[in-house]
Enzyme design. Structure first.
Site, mmCIF file in Angstrom:
data_model
loop_
_atom_site.group_PDB
_atom_site.id
_atom_site.type_symbol
_atom_site.label_atom_id
_atom_site.label_comp_id
_atom_site.label_asym_id
_atom_site.label_seq_id
_atom_site.Cartn_x
_atom_site.Cartn_y
_atom_site.Cartn_z
ATOM 1 N N GLU A 205 8.823 -2.542 1.807
ATOM 2 C CA GLU A 205 9.060 -3.963 2.028
ATOM 3 C C GLU A 205 9.823 -4.520 0.833
ATOM 4 O O GLU A 205 10.236 -3.780 -0.059
ATOM 5 C CB GLU A 205 7.747 -4.724 2.272
ATOM 6 C CG GLU A 205 6.518 -4.191 1.566
ATOM 7 C CD GLU A 205 6.543 -4.331 0.062
ATOM 8 O OE1 GLU A 205 6.066 -5.363 -0.464
ATOM 9 O OE2 GLU A 205 7.016 -3.390 -0.608
ATOM 10 N N GLU B 261 9.125 -3.446 -2.655
ATOM 11 C CA GLU B 261 9.326 -2.016 -2.928
ATOM 12 C C GLU B 261 8.023 -1.280 -3.250
ATOM 13 O O GLU B 261 7.997 -0.373 -4.069
ATOM 14 C CB GLU B 261 10.343 -1.817 -4.069
ATOM 15 C CG GLU B 261 11.695 -2.451 -3.789
ATOM 16 C CD GLU B 261 12.688 -2.223 -4.909
ATOM 17 O OE1 GLU B 261 13.820 -1.814 -4.617
ATOM 18 O OE2 GLU B 261 12.329 -2.473 -6.076
#
Length: 505
Positions: free
Chosen positions: A142, A145
């Protein structure tokens, strides 16, 4: 920086003081991008948010050059590296669906500004769109990271980008491709709540139903029906293992930012109440929000540096994201603009995080002031610039009109359920059309009576996207039918050597 927010609101181009933001804030965006490009590797968000912020000031040259460069480093499969050296060589190996989607958004915005010149990005867009179709809805990383799964913010960006791609297809007369993409996006939008909303949240009494930060699942073998109520999430940076239903963040605000859900959606409003109770800090400069509860990325309570563990602090960018929501809800975001300005240091630079604990003079930590985190953070500067522009226009600069009209204003019903090798759904509602999407040509042998009789269907080529698909209407099937099937790959002349089943309720 405070002067930047004083431009008049209304129609027309950016006000003079907003253009001046290029000097004070957007130049810092470029400085950060240049730093990463020359000293280490480019990061996707600095390039893409920086380009978007410059576009918000009316500057189109640099965003166009960024788009051309992105097209040059796009991989044959349509993806982009998580980050790379300036020659396109990957620096890290992660795949973020956000960063496959963002170049589509940038290209579409430049197109709407009639600023593409002689460059035609449609080949890049089609490749990226096909990659998103094959890889969504689960992202390997996402936007922070840190986790894989069903992310509200990632899904918002993917839906917005694919809606742009489909809208562009309609403009150019590629209606078959546009309809195919819109059918896929409708499916994503219809399942947002199923994938990213808990009905058993325990953080705020009386609000059990709200968006969660992410519904985790293995990106390589994702669970197509991962339950937000029961999944567990391992939080990075020493945050520990927790029920995903009780980990929240403001990522769902992207659904409003891009126009996929309305600001008055009851679920959005309840989720805002939850994050305000759990993540909001009232600082001397104004409101700040942490990324999510139990976040371990930030300086420790005694002010010592993050060393792999710590305490997540408030991010100025999240104040800007909340400002965009307030604007969408019909309220003036000026207080949030002012707060971001007051978060800056004497040189006008915005930090990654601000200190939200008690003052610690011994280690120079003051409430609401920059921590030892990255500064300037171009992501924060870009958010500030776009919020100023959004206030001037009285509409969120990031709103994608095709998505807004289709999912927030007059929600289009979803007609399809999508099955893919990477997302092999196991149940669906009777009456929908089951669409199987594959990357290669195949025939599908199937049965609805436990293989007493078999049928064979050929896949159809979606030429522009270079994808193959087959549709199976279920309206005439008996209630409780089980659609069983296997795949024969035409090019390799081989069977997949396994069967799948989809229950039709």
């Amino acid at each position: 920086m405070k002067a930047l927010s004083s431009g008049k609101r209304g129609a027309g181009g950016p006000p003079p003081l907003l253009i001046f933001a290029v000097v004070v804030s957007a130049v810092l965006v470029l400085w950060c991008v240049l730093y990463y490009c020359l000293t280490r590797a480019w990061l996707g968000l600095p390039i893409l948010t920086g380009a978007s912020a410059l576009l918000a000031t009316g500057q189109t040259g640099t965003p166009l050059r960024a788009l051309i460069w992105l097209a040059a480093i796009q991989r044959p499969d349509g993806a982009f590296p998580q980050n790379s050296w300036i020659d396109g060589t990957a620096y890290w190996s992660g795949l973020q669906l956000d960063q496959v989607a963002f170049p589509i958004l940038l290209a579409w915005r430049l197109h709407k500004h009639d600023a593409l010149g002689l460059f035609d990005p449609r080949v890049m867009i089609v490749r990226a769109a096909a990659r998103l179709i094959l890889r969504a809805p689960v992202t390997a990383q996402e936007r922070w990271e840190e986790n894989s799964g069903y992310s509200p913010s990632t899904l918002a960006v993917v839906i917005a980008a694919l809606a742009c791609a489909a809208d562009w297809g309609m403009e150019t007369g590629n209606t078959d491709t546009a309809d195919f993409v819109f059918a896929y996006v409708d499916w994503l939008a219809a399942h947002l709540e199923e994938w990213t909303v808990t009905t058993k949240g325990e953080l705020v009494e009386g609000i059990p139903r709200h968006y969660i930060r992410i519904n985790p699942t293995d990106p390589n073998t994702p669970d197509p029906h991962a339950d937000p109520n029961t999944q567990m999430i391992q939080i990075a940076n020493g945050g520990g293992l927790h029920p995903a239903r009780n980990i929240v963040g403001g990522d769902f605000l992207h659904l409003v930012r891009y126009g996929i859900r309305g600001p008055d959606d009851p679920l959005v409003c309840d989720s805002i109440e939850v994050i305000d109770r759990v993540l909001k800090h009232d600082l001397p400069q104004g409101p700040g929000w942490r990324r999510y509860n139990h976040d371990g990325y930030g300086q420790k309570d005694d002010g010592s540096a993050y060393d792999g563990t710590g305490v997540g602090r408030c991010w100025p960018i999240l104040t800007g994201e909340r400002g965009h929501y307030e604007l969408a809800a019909g309220r003036d975001p000026k207080p949030f603009i002012t707060t971001i300005e007051d978060f800056s240091n004497q040189g006008g630079m915005l930090t990654e995080q601000v200190w939200d604990g008690p003052d610690l003079p011994r280690v120079r930590m003051r409430r609401g002031c920059p921590t030892g985190a990255a500064m300037p953070l171009c992501w924060s500067h870009a958010e500030y610039v776009s919020l100023v522009r959004s206030r001037h226009d009285s509409v969120c600069f990031h709103r994608v009109e095709p998505a807004y009209q289709r999912y927030a204003v007059n929600r289009v019903p979803n007609r399809f359920e999508i099955w893919m090798l990477r997302h092999p759904m196991q149940r669906m509602s009777r009456g929908k059309i089951l669409r199987i999407i594959l990357a290669e040509e195949a025939s599908i042998t199937w049965s609805t009576d436990n293989w007493q009789r078999t049928n064979e269907s050929q896949t159809t080529h979606q030429e522009k996207l270079s994808l193959w698909f087959a549709d199976f209407p279920t309206a005439e099937w008996p209630v409780g039918s089980v659609f069983a099937f296997t795949i024969f790959w035409k090019r390799d002349q081989r069977w997949e050597n396994r069967n799948w089943q989809v229950s039709v309720a």
